[in-house]
Design a protein around this motif. Structure first.
Motif, PDB file in Angstrom:
ATOM      1  N   MET A 143      51.545  44.867  31.438  1.00  0.00           N
ATOM      2  CA  MET A 143      50.225  45.239  31.932  1.00  0.00           C
ATOM      3  C   MET A 143      49.259  44.082  31.783  1.00  0.00           C
ATOM      4  SD  MET A 143      48.923  47.892  28.970  1.00  0.00           S
ATOM      5  CE  MET A 143      50.329  48.945  29.169  1.00  0.00           C
ATOM      6  N   ARG A 144      48.124  44.208  32.452  1.00  0.00           N
ATOM      7  CA  ARG A 144      47.089  43.178  32.361  1.00  0.00           C
ATOM      8  C   ARG A 144      46.536  43.121  30.942  1.00  0.00           C
ATOM      9  NH1 ARG A 144      44.670  45.859  36.870  1.00  0.00           N
ATOM     10  NH2 ARG A 144      42.826  46.014  35.562  1.00  0.00           N
ATOM     11  N   VAL A 145      46.093  41.939  30.570  1.00  0.00           N
ATOM     12  CA  VAL A 145      45.592  41.717  29.215  1.00  0.00           C
ATOM     13  C   VAL A 145      44.462  42.686  28.885  1.00  0.00           C
ATOM     14  CG1 VAL A 145      44.486  40.051  27.667  1.00  0.00           C
ATOM     15  CG2 VAL A 145      46.294  39.292  29.192  1.00  0.00           C
ATOM     16  N   SER A 205      49.181  38.034  37.724  1.00  0.00           N
ATOM     17  CA  SER A 205      49.463  39.283  38.436  1.00  0.00           C
ATOM     18  C   SER A 205      49.743  38.968  39.898  1.00  0.00           C
ATOM     19  CB  SER A 205      48.257  40.215  38.323  1.00  0.00           C
ATOM     20  OG  SER A 205      48.417  41.319  39.171  1.00  0.00           O
ATOM     21  N   GLN A 206      50.715  39.643  40.487  1.00  0.00           N
ATOM     22  CA  GLN A 206      51.025  39.435  41.907  1.00  0.00           C
ATOM     23  C   GLN A 206      49.909  39.977  42.792  1.00  0.00           C
ATOM     24  OE1 GLN A 206      54.856  41.236  42.521  1.00  0.00           O
ATOM     25  NE2 GLN A 206      55.959  39.469  41.697  1.00  0.00           N
ATOM     26  N   ASN A 207      49.226  40.999  42.334  1.00  0.00           N
ATOM     27  CA  ASN A 207      48.159  41.628  43.128  1.00  0.00           C
ATOM     28  C   ASN A 207      46.820  40.908  43.007  1.00  0.00           C
ATOM     29  OD1 ASN A 207      50.075  43.561  43.723  1.00  0.00           O
ATOM     30  ND2 ASN A 207      49.374  44.957  42.142  1.00  0.00           N
ATOM     31  N   ASP A 208      46.589  40.274  41.861  1.00  0.00           N
ATOM     32  CA  ASP A 208      45.310  39.624  41.597  1.00  0.00           C
ATOM     33  C   ASP A 208      45.585  38.348  40.817  1.00  0.00           C
ATOM     34  OD1 ASP A 208      42.792  38.781  40.823  1.00  0.00           O
ATOM     35  OD2 ASP A 208      42.197  40.690  39.927  1.00  0.00           O
ATOM     36  N   GLY A 209      45.525  37.227  41.480  1.00  0.00           N
ATOM     37  CA  GLY A 209      45.847  35.941  40.861  1.00  0.00           C
ATOM     38  C   GLY A 209      44.964  35.588  39.677  1.00  0.00           C
ATOM     39  N   ARG A 210      43.803  36.236  39.571  1.00  0.00           N
ATOM     40  CA  ARG A 210      42.912  35.960  38.439  1.00  0.00           C
ATOM     41  C   ARG A 210      43.350  36.704  37.180  1.00  0.00           C
ATOM     42  NH1 ARG A 210      37.790  38.307  41.082  1.00  0.00           N
ATOM     43  NH2 ARG A 210      39.467  39.717  41.673  1.00  0.00           N
ATOM     44  N   ALA A 211      44.102  37.778  37.355  1.00  0.00           N
ATOM     45  CA  ALA A 211      44.517  38.618  36.227  1.00  0.00           C
ATOM     46  C   ALA A 211      45.842  38.103  35.654  1.00  0.00           C
ATOM     47  CB  ALA A 211      44.675  40.058  36.666  1.00  0.00           C
TER      48      ALA A 211
END
Length: 146
Positions: free
Chosen positions: A53-55, A87-93
């Motif tokens: 999961m995201r941080v 993240s594949q969906n959000d390069g910033r995440a």
């Protein structure tokens, strides 16, 4: 129950607090005996049971601030227990997941910890456990949040 028989709320809180501290001390002592701090154990356990999961999601799940979760993830990454990737969906995440080493490590230790906590809960029968769970949820949900 007569009003004079009503157990004061402050007494309920004190008994709950003491019981919670006793259980917490047992859990904390066991986690430390595994060579982990509470935050590292919590991060590894969540990743074991919930997956990567995201941080920021991870921090919210284990109740750590942004800075604290970053530090914990860095520490676990250095130990080879977790990996970070965009993240594949959000390069910033950034997503965090267990490495194979981390999965083996926490799976075995979580089993041990679950057994210790089962011993702690042993004095309560199955119906008592359910009643306690129901009452604690009811009480917790009824408290207004500031």
């Amino acid at each position: 129950m007569a009003k004079s028989d009503l157990i004061p709320g402050v007494h309920l809180w004190l008994v709950l607090h003491k019981a919670s501290r006793a259980v917490e001390n047992k859990a904390r002592g066991h986690i430390v005996s595994l060579g982990l701090c509470l935050s590292d154990f919590a991060v590894l356990e969540v990743l074991l049971h919930k997956g990567e999961m995201r941080v920021n999601q991870l921090g919210a799940k284990v109740l750590l601030t942004s800075g604290s979760i970053t530090t914990a993830v860095q520490r676990l990454e250095k130990a080879g227990m977790v990996s970070r990737k965009p993240s594949q969906n959000d390069g910033r995440a950034i997503k965090v997941g267990l490495t194979a080493k981390g999965k083996r490590f926490i799976a075995a230790r979580f089993e041990e910890h679950a057994a210790v906590m089962e011993q702690v809960a042993a004095p309560l029968s199955p119906p008592e456990r359910q009643k306690l769970l129901d009452l604690l949820k009811k009480w917790g949900k009824s408290v207004p949040q500031d």
